[in-house]
Design a protein around this motif. Structure first.
Motif, PDB file in Angstrom:
ATOM      1  N   MET A 119     -30.168  15.478 -19.155  1.00  0.00           N
ATOM      2  CA  MET A 119     -29.287  16.541 -19.665  1.00  0.00           C
ATOM      3  C   MET A 119     -29.766  16.955 -21.048  1.00  0.00           C
ATOM      4  N   ASP A 120     -29.759  18.306 -21.328  1.00  0.00           N
ATOM      5  CA  ASP A 120     -30.181  18.779 -22.632  1.00  0.00           C
ATOM      6  C   ASP A 120     -29.152  18.418 -23.688  1.00  0.00           C
ATOM      7  N   THR A 121     -29.628  18.072 -24.862  1.00  0.00           N
ATOM      8  CA  THR A 121     -28.729  17.854 -25.986  1.00  0.00           C
ATOM      9  C   THR A 121     -28.307  19.208 -26.513  1.00  0.00           C
ATOM     10  N   PRO A 122     -27.239  19.263 -27.351  1.00  0.00           N
ATOM     11  CA  PRO A 122     -26.793  20.551 -27.869  1.00  0.00           C
ATOM     12  C   PRO A 122     -27.891  21.313 -28.595  1.00  0.00           C
ATOM     13  N   SER A 123     -28.821  20.620 -29.243  1.00  0.00           N
ATOM     14  CA  SER A 123     -29.859  21.304 -30.010  1.00  0.00           C
ATOM     15  C   SER A 123     -30.990  21.812 -29.125  1.00  0.00           C
ATOM     16  N   THR A 124     -31.125  21.253 -27.905  1.00  0.00           N
ATOM     17  CA  THR A 124     -32.235  21.654 -27.052  1.00  0.00           C
ATOM     18  C   THR A 124     -31.795  22.350 -25.771  1.00  0.00           C
ATOM     19  N   LYS A 125     -30.490  22.549 -25.591  1.00  0.00           N
ATOM     20  CA  LYS A 125     -30.021  23.180 -24.364  1.00  0.00           C
ATOM     21  C   LYS A 125     -30.498  24.634 -24.326  1.00  0.00           C
ATOM     22  N   PRO A 126     -30.684  25.157 -23.122  1.00  0.00           N
ATOM     23  CA  PRO A 126     -31.215  26.515 -23.001  1.00  0.00           C
ATOM     24  C   PRO A 126     -30.334  27.534 -23.712  1.00  0.00           C
ATOM     25  N   LYS A 127     -30.972  28.488 -24.394  1.00  0.00           N
ATOM     26  CA  LYS A 127     -30.234  29.548 -25.062  1.00  0.00           C
ATOM     27  C   LYS A 127     -30.035  30.726 -24.106  1.00  0.00           C
ATOM     28  N   ILE A 128     -28.875  31.365 -24.226  1.00  0.00           N
ATOM     29  CA  ILE A 128     -28.570  32.501 -23.384  1.00  0.00           C
ATOM     30  C   ILE A 128     -29.301  33.735 -23.917  1.00  0.00           C
ATOM     31  N   ASN A 129     -30.056  34.408 -23.061  1.00  0.00           N
ATOM     32  CA  ASN A 129     -30.781  35.611 -23.451  1.00  0.00           C
ATOM     33  C   ASN A 129     -29.877  36.812 -23.247  1.00  0.00           C
ATOM     34  N   ASP A 130     -29.325  37.320 -24.336  1.00  0.00           N
ATOM     35  CA  ASP A 130     -28.364  38.405 -24.260  1.00  0.00           C
ATOM     36  C   ASP A 130     -29.011  39.692 -23.736  1.00  0.00           C
ATOM     37  N   THR A 131     -30.282  39.909 -24.078  1.00  0.00           N
ATOM     38  CA  THR A 131     -30.972  41.118 -23.631  1.00  0.00           C
ATOM     39  C   THR A 131     -31.098  41.151 -22.118  1.00  0.00           C
ATOM     40  N   ASP A 132     -31.443  40.031 -21.514  1.00  0.00           N
ATOM     41  CA  ASP A 132     -31.554  39.960 -20.058  1.00  0.00           C
ATOM     42  C   ASP A 132     -30.216  40.262 -19.390  1.00  0.00           C
ATOM     43  N   HIS A 133     -29.153  39.692 -19.958  1.00  0.00           N
ATOM     44  CA  HIS A 133     -27.817  39.930 -19.388  1.00  0.00           C
ATOM     45  C   HIS A 133     -27.440  41.401 -19.519  1.00  0.00           C
ATOM     46  N   ARG A 134     -27.692  41.983 -20.683  1.00  0.00           N
ATOM     47  CA  ARG A 134     -27.375  43.394 -20.912  1.00  0.00           C
ATOM     48  C   ARG A 134     -28.102  44.286 -19.901  1.00  0.00           C
ATOM     49  N   ASN A 135     -29.407  44.026 -19.741  1.00  0.00           N
ATOM     50  CA  ASN A 135     -30.194  44.849 -18.824  1.00  0.00           C
ATOM     51  C   ASN A 135     -29.717  44.719 -17.384  1.00  0.00           C
ATOM     52  N   GLN A 136     -29.404  43.475 -16.971  1.00  0.00           N
ATOM     53  CA  GLN A 136     -28.952  43.267 -15.607  1.00  0.00           C
ATOM     54  C   GLN A 136     -27.597  43.921 -15.365  1.00  0.00           C
ATOM     55  N   PHE A 137     -26.706  43.800 -16.335  1.00  0.00           N
ATOM     56  CA  PHE A 137     -25.390  44.439 -16.205  1.00  0.00           C
ATOM     57  C   PHE A 137     -25.530  45.949 -16.092  1.00  0.00           C
ATOM     58  N   ASN A 138     -26.309  46.546 -16.991  1.00  0.00           N
ATOM     59  CA  ASN A 138     -26.461  47.992 -16.973  1.00  0.00           C
ATOM     60  C   ASN A 138     -27.120  48.489 -15.684  1.00  0.00           C
ATOM     61  N   LEU A 139     -28.076  47.712 -15.173  1.00  0.00           N
ATOM     62  CA  LEU A 139     -28.701  48.079 -13.902  1.00  0.00           C
ATOM     63  C   LEU A 139     -27.688  48.058 -12.768  1.00  0.00           C
ATOM     64  N   ASP A 140     -26.902  46.995 -12.698  1.00  0.00           N
ATOM     65  CA  ASP A 140     -25.925  46.867 -11.619  1.00  0.00           C
ATOM     66  C   ASP A 140     -24.796  47.891 -11.744  1.00  0.00           C
TER      67      ASP A 140
END
Length: 267
Positions: free
Chosen positions: A1-22
């Motif tokens: 399991m990732d520690t809080p300092s190494t857990k994956p970061k959420i890519n806001d740009t990817d989410h924005r693009n996917q939302f706008n596409l859908d």
């Protein structure tokens, strides 16, 4: 399991693009063509062109000298503006106001408001390119709760964001879809969960650098009102801070924002 300092970061740009596409069939990247045909299903929300047209009406409708079109550089007379809008805007224009909004992070952004007379309040209006940010802020505020809860928060503040758009946002939300429970850590930090549950007001002293308004009234203070749940903040310059003056100014601000269920004054 990732520690809080190494857990994956959420890519806001990817989410924005996917939302706008859908939602809209495009990421709104300059020069990009629509990926999907603009079927009726995908014509969701107000376009930026429609939004800008209403803003122009709000700004220049009563300006007898007309205005200069920022895109073409051409002068547009008041009569030309009226003719381009249609007769319905002679009355419909009263439904909208274009005024600045101060956010909790210090940004000041001019926004389009729509009056809701039957509820004695007003709500923000957004175009398609603004929808993602509006839903994201509300979705985060309710701790990534789904569907109706997120839309209920959105509907308290915004006039023209549908529940369908909220569902698309949640369906594409990387936090809600994460299998790492460490990522889904959003917590409500306030017991006030809805817009206007409680407002907090405070007075900021600017008497060292006062400003005189157009009516030659010297404004020495700033009255700040913040919604506890959303951190939405409104500011108003005031000349005095006695009880009667503050009561009047708060009444004016509540007429724009709506009256809160509870109210507190910091100072």
């Amino acid at each position: 399991m990732d520690t809080p300092s190494t857990k994956p970061k959420i890519n806001d740009t990817d989410h924005r693009n996917q939302f706008n596409l859908d939602a809209f069939g495009t990421t709104f990247t300059p020069g990009e063509q629509h990926v999907f045909p603009l079927t009726k299903k995908r014509r969701k929300g107000m376009t930026k062109e429609e939004y800008d047209k209403i803003v122009t009406i709000c700004r220049y409708w009563v300006n007898e000298d007309g205005y200069t079109d920022p895109t073409t550089g051409e002068h547009v007379t008041q009569e030309q503006l009226w003719k381009s809008c249609g007769r319905q805007w002679h009355t419909k224009r009263h439904e909208y106001k274009f005024e600045p909004v101060l956010y909790g992070d210090g940004r000041t952004v001019e926004h389009l408001w729509k009056e809701i007379p039957e509820k004695h309040t007003r709500k923000l209006v957004v175009h398609q390119e603004m929808v993602f940010d509006a839903i994201r802020d509300c979705h985060n505020a309710v701790g990534h709760m789904k569907g109706s809860t997120t839309h209920a928060r959105v509907a308290e503040i915004y006039d023209n964001i549908s529940e369908d758009l909220c569902k698309i946002f949640i369906r594409t939300c990387p936090v809600c879809n994460s299998t790492d429970k460490m990522v889904v850590s959003a917590q409500l930090t306030s017991k006030y969960h809805h817009f206007r549950d409680r407002f907090t007001a405070c007075i900021v002293d600017y008497s060292d650098t006062p400003v005189t308004d157009l009516n030659d009234v010297t404004m020495r203070y700033i009255l700040a009102v913040q919604d506890d749940a959303t951190q939405f903040t409104a500011l108003r310059p005031v000349s005095r801070k006695d009880e009667a003056s503050l009561a009047y100014e708060l009444s004016f601000m509540f007429g724009l924002l709506g009256y809160p269920r509870k109210m507190s004054l910091d100072n």
